[in-house]
Design a protein around this motif. Structure first.
Motif, mmCIF file in Angstrom:
data_model
loop_
_atom_site.group_PDB
_atom_site.id
_atom_site.type_symbol
_atom_site.label_atom_id
_atom_site.label_comp_id
_atom_site.label_asym_id
_atom_site.label_seq_id
_atom_site.Cartn_x
_atom_site.Cartn_y
_atom_site.Cartn_z
ATOM 1 N N MET A 33 0.966 -1.123 0.115
ATOM 2 C CA MET A 33 0.024 -0.066 0.108
ATOM 3 C C MET A 33 0.762 1.225 0.082
ATOM 4 O O MET A 33 1.938 1.258 0.754
ATOM 5 C CB MET A 33 -0.954 0.104 1.450
ATOM 6 N N SER A 34 0.551 2.166 -1.013
ATOM 7 C CA SER A 34 1.109 3.438 -0.870
ATOM 8 C C SER A 34 0.179 4.764 -0.427
ATOM 9 O O SER A 34 -0.773 4.742 -1.428
ATOM 10 C CB SER A 34 2.124 3.795 -2.090
ATOM 11 N N ARG A 54 2.802 8.048 -2.556
ATOM 12 C CA ARG A 54 2.254 8.497 -3.839
ATOM 13 C C ARG A 54 2.474 10.002 -3.890
ATOM 14 O O ARG A 54 1.594 10.377 -3.199
ATOM 15 C CB ARG A 54 1.152 7.828 -4.397
ATOM 16 N N LEU A 55 3.402 10.767 -4.529
ATOM 17 C CA LEU A 55 3.634 12.167 -4.509
ATOM 18 C C LEU A 55 2.977 12.541 -5.994
ATOM 19 O O LEU A 55 3.341 12.138 -7.118
ATOM 20 C CB LEU A 55 5.013 12.337 -4.396
ATOM 21 N N GLY A 56 2.084 13.370 -5.663
ATOM 22 C CA GLY A 56 1.493 14.263 -6.782
ATOM 23 C C GLY A 56 1.628 15.863 -6.850
ATOM 24 O O GLY A 56 1.665 16.407 -5.617
ATOM 25 N N GLY A 100 1.755 18.226 -14.517
ATOM 26 C CA GLY A 100 1.222 17.388 -13.430
ATOM 27 C C GLY A 100 2.209 16.061 -13.416
ATOM 28 O O GLY A 100 2.432 15.535 -14.665
ATOM 29 N N VAL A 101 2.604 15.312 -12.437
ATOM 30 C CA VAL A 101 3.111 14.307 -12.240
ATOM 31 C C VAL A 101 2.682 13.474 -11.096
ATOM 32 O O VAL A 101 2.347 14.178 -10.023
ATOM 33 C CB VAL A 101 4.841 14.591 -12.083
ATOM 34 N N VAL A 102 2.744 12.026 -11.067
ATOM 35 C CA VAL A 102 2.659 11.464 -10.165
ATOM 36 C C VAL A 102 3.724 10.424 -9.983
ATOM 37 O O VAL A 102 4.033 9.705 -10.947
ATOM 38 C CB VAL A 102 1.294 10.666 -9.958
ATOM 39 N N ALA A 115 11.878 7.972 -6.295
ATOM 40 C CA ALA A 115 10.817 7.386 -7.127
ATOM 41 C C ALA A 115 11.314 6.283 -7.735
ATOM 42 O O ALA A 115 12.411 6.060 -8.599
ATOM 43 C CB ALA A 115 10.387 8.578 -8.042
ATOM 44 N N ASP A 116 10.213 5.277 -7.753
ATOM 45 C CA ASP A 116 10.834 3.998 -8.640
ATOM 46 C C ASP A 116 9.540 3.961 -9.843
ATOM 47 O O ASP A 116 9.773 3.147 -10.641
ATOM 48 C CB ASP A 116 10.606 2.681 -7.857
#
Length: 151
Positions: A33-34, A54-56, A100-102, A115-116
């Protein structure tokens, strides 16, 4: 054993099997889970190194740095705070500054997001709801147009 007793025993056994199944599913999901967060959430909290996130947010203008081979470093911002992200791998075609990026990964002990997985937004309707809501609350959302840009 009476009919009522057998029925209660069957219901009880079904309940135990159902509880065991739910327990196994939750146990197996626990490690993968993230949690979703913006830069303000991660920078503002004391995060434990190694916890998946999970960075957005938006790729900050002028922050993209290309390293050796397929490594890149950039800043992700929610217009309040920024966090440095390092990613090694194939960069999506739509990835660029101001978009935008996740990113999925972990925060290391130095506060850098490793980040992976990197996902670039296609347009506003594919943006995670949490990021869109944060941008709307800060006044950086333009209905029917590109976000982050004032007319």
């Amino acid at each position: 054993m009476t009919r009522k007793g057998r029925r209660l025993a069957m219901i009880g056994a079904a309940g135990v099997v159902l509880a065991a199944a739910v327990g196994l599913v939750l146990f197996s999901l626990g490690g993968t889970m993230s949690y979703f967060a913006g830069p303000s959430d991660i920078v503002g909290k004391q995060t434990t190194p190694g916890q998946r996130w999970r960075l957005g947010g938006l790729v900050e203008q002028g922050s993209l740095q290309r390293g050796s081979a397929s490594e890149i470093a950039f800043m992700v911002t929610d217009t309040n705070k920024s966090i440095k992200v390092i990613y090694s791998g194939i960069v999506p075609d739509l990835f660029r500054e101001g978009q935008g990026v996740v990113a999925e990964g972990v925060v290391d002990s130095a506060g850098v997001f490793q980040a992976d997985t990197l996902l670039a937004k296609h347009d506003e309707k594919y943006m995670p709801k949490e990021v869109a809501d944060a941008l709307k609350a800060q006044g950086h959302w333009e209905e029917g147009g590109a976000y982050g840009k004032k007319p």
